[in-house]
Design a protein around this motif. Sequence first.
Motif, PDB file in Angstrom:
ATOM      1  N   PHE A 196       0.835  -1.209   0.000  1.00 38.94           N
ATOM      2  CA  PHE A 196       0.000   0.000   0.000  1.00 38.94           C
ATOM      3  C   PHE A 196       0.866   1.254   0.000  1.00 38.94           C
ATOM      4  O   PHE A 196       0.660   2.177  -0.804  1.00 38.94           O
ATOM      5  CB  PHE A 196      -0.917  -0.017   1.221  1.00 38.94           C
ATOM      6  N   ALA A 197       1.869   1.295   0.890  1.00 42.70           N
ATOM      7  CA  ALA A 197       2.743   2.467   0.991  1.00 42.70           C
ATOM      8  C   ALA A 197       3.520   2.698  -0.307  1.00 42.70           C
ATOM      9  O   ALA A 197       3.668   3.836  -0.760  1.00 42.70           O
ATOM     10  CB  ALA A 197       3.702   2.302   2.167  1.00 42.70           C
ATOM     11  N   GLU A 198       4.010   1.610  -0.908  1.00 37.79           N
ATOM     12  CA  GLU A 198       4.742   1.743  -2.168  1.00 37.79           C
ATOM     13  C   GLU A 198       3.825   2.260  -3.285  1.00 37.79           C
ATOM     14  O   GLU A 198       4.242   3.081  -4.115  1.00 37.79           O
ATOM     15  CB  GLU A 198       5.348   0.400  -2.580  1.00 37.79           C
ATOM     16  N   SER A 199       2.596   1.785  -3.298  1.00 38.43           N
ATOM     17  CA  SER A 199       1.657   2.217  -4.335  1.00 38.43           C
ATOM     18  C   SER A 199       1.321   3.700  -4.201  1.00 38.43           C
ATOM     19  O   SER A 199       1.248   4.424  -5.200  1.00 38.43           O
ATOM     20  CB  SER A 199       0.368   1.382  -4.259  1.00 38.43           C
ATOM     21  N   ILE A 200       1.106   4.157  -2.970  1.00 37.58           N
ATOM     22  CA  ILE A 200       0.828   5.580  -2.758  1.00 37.58           C
ATOM     23  C   ILE A 200       2.039   6.419  -3.158  1.00 37.58           C
ATOM     24  O   ILE A 200       1.905   7.505  -3.732  1.00 37.58           O
ATOM     25  CB  ILE A 200       0.443   5.850  -1.296  1.00 37.58           C
ATOM     26  N   ASP A 201       3.239   5.906  -2.879  1.00 33.27           N
ATOM     27  CA  ASP A 201       4.453   6.602  -3.293  1.00 33.27           C
ATOM     28  C   ASP A 201       4.499   6.737  -4.819  1.00 33.27           C
ATOM     29  O   ASP A 201       4.863   7.795  -5.356  1.00 33.27           O
ATOM     30  CB  ASP A 201       5.688   5.843  -2.793  1.00 33.27           C
ATOM     31  N   MET A 202       4.112   5.663  -5.524  1.00 32.44           N
ATOM     32  CA  MET A 202       4.058   5.722  -6.988  1.00 32.44           C
ATOM     33  C   MET A 202       3.030   6.758  -7.453  1.00 32.44           C
ATOM     34  O   MET A 202       3.250   7.487  -8.423  1.00 32.44           O
ATOM     35  CB  MET A 202       3.696   4.345  -7.569  1.00 32.44           C
ATOM     36  N   GLU A 203       1.895   6.831  -6.759  1.00 39.04           N
ATOM     37  CA  GLU A 203       0.869   7.814  -7.120  1.00 39.04           C
ATOM     38  C   GLU A 203       1.395   9.231  -6.950  1.00 39.04           C
ATOM     39  O   GLU A 203       1.144  10.112  -7.781  1.00 39.04           O
ATOM     40  CB  GLU A 203      -0.384   7.610  -6.271  1.00 39.04           C
TER      41      GLU A 203
END
Length: 305
Positions: A196-203
């Motif tokens: 989740f944290a990595e995905s938000i970072d990508m966003e």
Amino acid sequence: MNFFLEILQFIVLLVYYLLESLVFLVVPGRKKNVSGEIVLITGAGSGIGRLLAVKFASLGATVVLWDINQEGLNCTVRLARENGADRVHSYVCDCSKRQDIYRVADQVKKEVGDVNILINNAGVVIGKRFLDSPDSLVEKTMEVNIMANFWTYKAFLPAMVAANHGHLVSIASCAALCGANKLSDYCASKFAAVGFAESIDMEMKSLRKTGVKTTIVCPYVINTGMFDGVKSKWPHVLPILDPEYVAERIISAVRQNQEILFIPRIAYVLYFLRSFLPVKAGGLLLQFFGNFDIMNNFKGRPKKE
């Protein structure tokens, strides 16, 4: 032509980032000033959350403390003020309940202001084999360890995006890097927290919101009482971690905008080895380092009557 330019850009940036990381290994980057920032910490009534609250407060930050335990919050507030902090706000919040998170988040925004640094630290563990874990406790693990991250991000991320300024900190675990016996729900929740944290970072990168930073923390077992009874098979290689040391490493990582932090450092090596070893060899590695029996003597925090 564009294809070749894209490849060239990729190679140049890849080399640059590799060299940059090597330089930072030798010469740590400049630490950012957190004085005046509003730092919200979940699970601040004990353990790592309490230590982070005290340390951020001593650096001049305004700290907002969430916990389900009022007595624990009172103790953290007292310790923070003893360390010179005068901007400490505490709220009782049940992080297993979405509506409670939204309600208290609105209260924080009205009474304190927009949160600049969000630290999702609250966590629970069952410590039983999957078939022995009651459904209600499995649900509680997922609600606190991962779903709460969704709701706190929903509450506080919009202001960070609007200002292009903020920091999202996820206190995950080495249990997010590999499975372990008697930790099926805990591992699942921590794997999810990292993804989740990595995905938000990508966003954030996709939106060009480079001022919103992310730090994912994966520590081994910390001596806070949460995993009381757990012993390391190889304490000189994978020691049970001192809470003060972990808190200092987390503070340093946040202030240097470090995106991933594994504690201890050998976790980087083990994670790298497992990434290319055959499945059976990887399983043997995990068994050798104690993942099969690490929870055999688990007691956890004693429940209050």
